[in-house]
Design an enzyme around this catalytic site. Structure first.
Site, short mmCIF file in Angstrom:
data_model
loop_
_atom_site.label_atom_id
_atom_site.label_comp_id
_atom_site.label_asym_id
_atom_site.label_seq_id
_atom_site.Cartn_x
_atom_site.Cartn_y
_atom_site.Cartn_z
N HIS A 189 0.80 -1.23 0.00
CA HIS A 189 0.00 0.00 0.00
C HIS A 189 0.83 1.27 0.00
O HIS A 189 0.44 2.27 -0.57
CB HIS A 189 -1.01 -0.05 1.13
CG HIS A 189 -2.05 -1.08 0.82
ND1 HIS A 189 -1.90 -2.39 1.18
CD2 HIS A 189 -3.14 -0.99 0.07
CE1 HIS A 189 -2.91 -3.07 0.68
NE2 HIS A 189 -3.68 -2.25 0.01
N ARG A 296 -10.28 4.59 -2.33
CA ARG A 296 -9.90 3.71 -1.21
C ARG A 296 -10.17 4.48 0.07
O ARG A 296 -9.52 5.48 0.33
CB ARG A 296 -8.42 3.36 -1.26
CG ARG A 296 -8.01 2.44 -2.40
CD ARG A 296 -6.51 2.13 -2.27
NE ARG A 296 -6.08 1.04 -3.12
CZ ARG A 296 -5.50 1.20 -4.33
NH1 ARG A 296 -5.30 2.41 -4.81
NH2 ARG A 296 -5.12 0.14 -5.02
N ARG A 332 -15.18 2.73 -2.26
CA ARG A 332 -15.03 1.34 -1.83
C ARG A 332 -15.27 1.25 -0.33
O ARG A 332 -14.75 2.06 0.43
CB ARG A 332 -13.64 0.81 -2.17
CG ARG A 332 -13.49 -0.66 -1.84
CD ARG A 332 -12.20 -1.23 -2.35
NE ARG A 332 -11.06 -0.76 -1.58
CZ ARG A 332 -9.80 -1.06 -1.88
NH1 ARG A 332 -9.53 -1.82 -2.94
NH2 ARG A 332 -8.82 -0.62 -1.14
N GLU A 431 -11.08 -9.91 -6.97
CA GLU A 431 -9.70 -10.00 -6.48
C GLU A 431 -9.36 -11.42 -6.05
O GLU A 431 -8.22 -11.72 -5.72
CB GLU A 431 -9.52 -9.09 -5.26
CG GLU A 431 -9.99 -7.67 -5.47
CD GLU A 431 -9.75 -6.79 -4.27
OE1 GLU A 431 -8.64 -6.25 -4.17
OE2 GLU A 431 -10.66 -6.65 -3.44
N ASN A 454 -4.12 -6.31 -8.06
CA ASN A 454 -3.06 -6.44 -7.03
C ASN A 454 -3.30 -7.69 -6.20
O ASN A 454 -2.39 -8.49 -5.95
CB ASN A 454 -3.04 -5.22 -6.11
CG ASN A 454 -2.81 -3.94 -6.87
OD1 ASN A 454 -2.34 -3.97 -7.99
ND2 ASN A 454 -3.16 -2.82 -6.27
N ASP A 455 -4.54 -7.82 -5.74
CA ASP A 455 -4.86 -9.00 -4.95
C ASP A 455 -5.11 -10.22 -5.82
O ASP A 455 -4.77 -11.33 -5.44
CB ASP A 455 -6.09 -8.73 -4.06
CG ASP A 455 -5.69 -7.98 -2.80
OD1 ASP A 455 -4.75 -8.43 -2.13
OD2 ASP A 455 -6.30 -6.94 -2.50
N ARG A 465 1.80 -10.18 -2.01
CA ARG A 465 2.13 -8.96 -2.74
C ARG A 465 3.12 -8.07 -1.98
O ARG A 465 3.68 -7.14 -2.55
CB ARG A 465 0.84 -8.16 -3.05
CG ARG A 465 0.13 -7.67 -1.81
CD ARG A 465 -1.28 -7.19 -2.12
NE ARG A 465 -1.34 -5.75 -2.32
CZ ARG A 465 -2.47 -5.08 -2.49
NH1 ARG A 465 -3.64 -5.71 -2.51
NH2 ARG A 465 -2.47 -3.78 -2.65
#
Ligand code: PEP
Ligand code: MG
Length: 579
Positions: A189, A296, A332, A431, A454-455, A465
């Site tokens: 992140h 986010r 989100r 994801e 990403n996930d 990750r």
């Protein structure tokens, strides 16, 4: 020093080393003799608070999961009470005159090092409990200060062992010229945050936070991952030249702001921005984003000392929707668990946090948190086009439970006479590979999809990750990943559901051609990457991209696909050369 580049750019400046022991920032400072007693009082208060939290956690876990699982926390509480541990920290504060955070970090480090030498694997792994305790007490100490910022000198290059979102949130990150860390990966992140700020960052430099000292002169090369402590004149000159070239390239990109994102053969692409806070809306607007494809919301939680109220959330989220009106904003739902945590919401220790409670699963277990956020989103929907996105969806049940909760919140709002849009779209982040494979069924329950690569890459390839050591296995171009993306694209098309890709693959021009070839037409990227991607889109022929995707799907390894995809992106003309 060589690490992994995670956010492009060049920076030169003075190092500021953050002692981030045990995943919580512990800035070290010297205390005056008359401050010692106060420091020790802070230590006692933090211990008491950590103990209280632990016992509460133990009770909850015992009730919800089982007594034996709760035993971990009882053992941790015992360690917390260990007189030798307490004495060592207090002695350090008194004798070395350091603040209690730094003393605690040092003692925890010493204790865990002792564990590292134990041959028995099980016992050795108990070091985790010690680290966890250290982190908990540090969190209790630091929470006193939050939301006070961790002071970094303007223009400093922040060097740390690891930068957790909760720590980064309290840094005045805008002041940092670059980030250098020991741990973290391209998709962690903090790397995402660095990219959204356009701040160069390099991760994976072993011992960076001990080898580099505050005050050292550094050059950070966020393109190659090189960091030069005390650079020679020739290196400085070379990087000075590179910086002017980059500036020229950026100026050229600016000319793309008002041009459409359309391929050479006329296929239109919608480019949205990923944001985490109101400040990100500025670069997003400057690069003319079509809207916010991913807001986010974790950041707004992590900079506060406790959960924001509904009104606070309404206030800070509504500003973004107001600013972007009439363009849409996709909010989100809070995505915590896994690698994202909140200092004031300790999660039960999990053997494997990414495979444990996180995202929508975790939220559904805490309806009070989820409802407050949904109320804020829906209130915003009364005035602005907004959508709601569920993080880390695994199956239909979670979607249905979320819908049910939305209905409940809507009934409450109606009863209170508060307006909202009853047709606010609800979307699922894809994801988890299972969600990708059942996308057609999910489409019956959701209004849109958002591909969180990403996930998705992490879960498809079983490659963390965040873990630098496993980075070679984290392959966005693995044929397994591409096939899953294809499945989702086909499902979205067949069911007429809009699909956006918002993972960091979308923001890297290396992947633009293959993603378009697979069928992606909506992308949400970090504001700082938007023009770069637009530039790439404008240089692509969709027909060629489709051919590239077809050929790639025939291949059987990431290396083969990279060999096909990489050179094509490299050959692409940068705007600086064509302008
Ligand atoms: C993703 O997983 O691709 C994503 C966009 O979510 P995050 O990076 O916040 O986990
Ligand atoms: Mg994700």
């Amino acid at each position: 020093m060589k690490g992994t580049p995670v956010s492009a750019g060049i920076a030169h400046g003075t190092a500021y080393v953050l002692a981030c022991a045990n995943r919580t920032a512990a800035p070290r400072r010297t205390v005056e003799a008359q401050e010692v007693d106060r420091e020790l009082e802070r230590f006692s208060a933090a211990l008491a608070r950590a103990e209280k939290d632990l016992l509460a956690l133990k009770a909850t876990v015992s009730e919800k999961i089982g007594a034996s699982e709760a035993g971990i926390f009882a053992a941790q509480a015992l360690l917390l009470g260990d007189p030798s541990f307490r004495k060592q920290v207090s002695d350090l504060v008194r004798d070395k005159r350091v603040n209690v955070e730094a003393a605690l970090a040092e003692v925890i480090e010493k204790f865990t090092r002792a564990f590292d030498e134990i041959p028995d694997v099980y016992l050795r792994e108990r070091a985790v409990d010690i680290r966890d305790i250290g982190r908990r007490v540090l969190a209790a100490l630091i929470e006193e200060h939050t939301p006070e910022a961790l002071d970094i000198p303007s223009g400093a290059i922040v060097v740390a062992d690891e930068l957790l979102p909760s720590v980064t949130a309290r840094l005045e990150v805008g002041r940092a010229r670059a980030f250098v860390t020991e741990r973290g990966g391209k998709f962690s992140h903090t790397s995402i945050l660095a990219r959204s700020l356009g701040t160069p960052a390099v991760v994976g430099i072993a011992d960076a936070s001990t080898r580099i000292k505050t005050g050292d002169k550094l050059i950070v090369d966020g393109f190659t991952g090189l960091v030069f402590p005390d650079p020679a004149e020739s290196v400085r000159r070379e990087y000075g030249r590179l910086e002017s070239e980059i500036q020229a390239h950026k100026n050229a990109l600016r000319e793309l702001v008002d041009l459409p994102a359309v391929t050479r053969d006329g296929a239109e692409v919608a480019l949205y921005a990923n944001v985490s806070k109101f400040a990100d809306t500025e670069p997003a607007l400057l690069s003319n984003a079509a809207g916010i494809g991913l807001y986010r919301t974790e950041f707004g939680y992590s900079i506060r000392p406790s959960f924001p109220t509904e009104d606070e959330q309404f206030e800070f989220l509504n500003r973004a929707a107001e600013r972007f009106h009439p363009r849409k904003v996709v909010y989100r739902l809070l995505d915590i668990g896994g690698d994202k945590d909140l200092p004031y919401f300790p999660l039960p220790a999990a053997r494997n946090p990414s495979l444990s409670q996180r995202g929508i699963r975790l939220l559904l277990q805490h309806p009070e948190i989820m409802k407050r956020q949904l109320r804020a989103f829906l209130r915003i929907s009364a005035e602005h086009p907004v959508s709601i996105l569920m993080p880390v969806v695994g199956g239909l049940e979670e979607v249905r439970a979320t819908r049910a909760m939305i209905r409940e919140v809507e009934r409450e709002l109606s009863a209170e006479g508060k307006p909202f849009n009853p047709r606010t779209p609800l979307g699922a982040m894809i994801e988890v590979p299972a969600a990708a494979l059942i996308a057609r069924s999910l489409a019956r329950e959701v209004d849109f999809f958002s591909l969180g690569t990403n996930d998705l890459v992490q879960y498809t390839l079983a490659a963390d990750r965040e873990d630098t050591a496993i980075a070679p296995y984290y392959q966005p171009l693995h044929p397994g990943v591409l096939r899953l993306i294809q499945v989702v694209i086909d499902a979205a098309a067949a069911t007429n559901r809009p699909l956006t890709i918002c993972g960091d693959m979308a923001g890297d021009p290396l992947y633009t051609e293959i993603l378009l070839g697979l069928g992606i037409r909506e992308m949400s990227v970090a504001p700082g990457e938007l023009l770069e991607v637009k530039d790439r889109v404008r240089n692509i022929s969709l027909a060629e991209a489709q051919e590239l995707a077809r050929a790639s799907l025939e291949l059987s390894s990431a290396a083969e696909i990279e060999a096909l995809v990489g050179p094509r992106a490299d050959r692409a003309q940068p705007a600086a050369a064509t302008a």
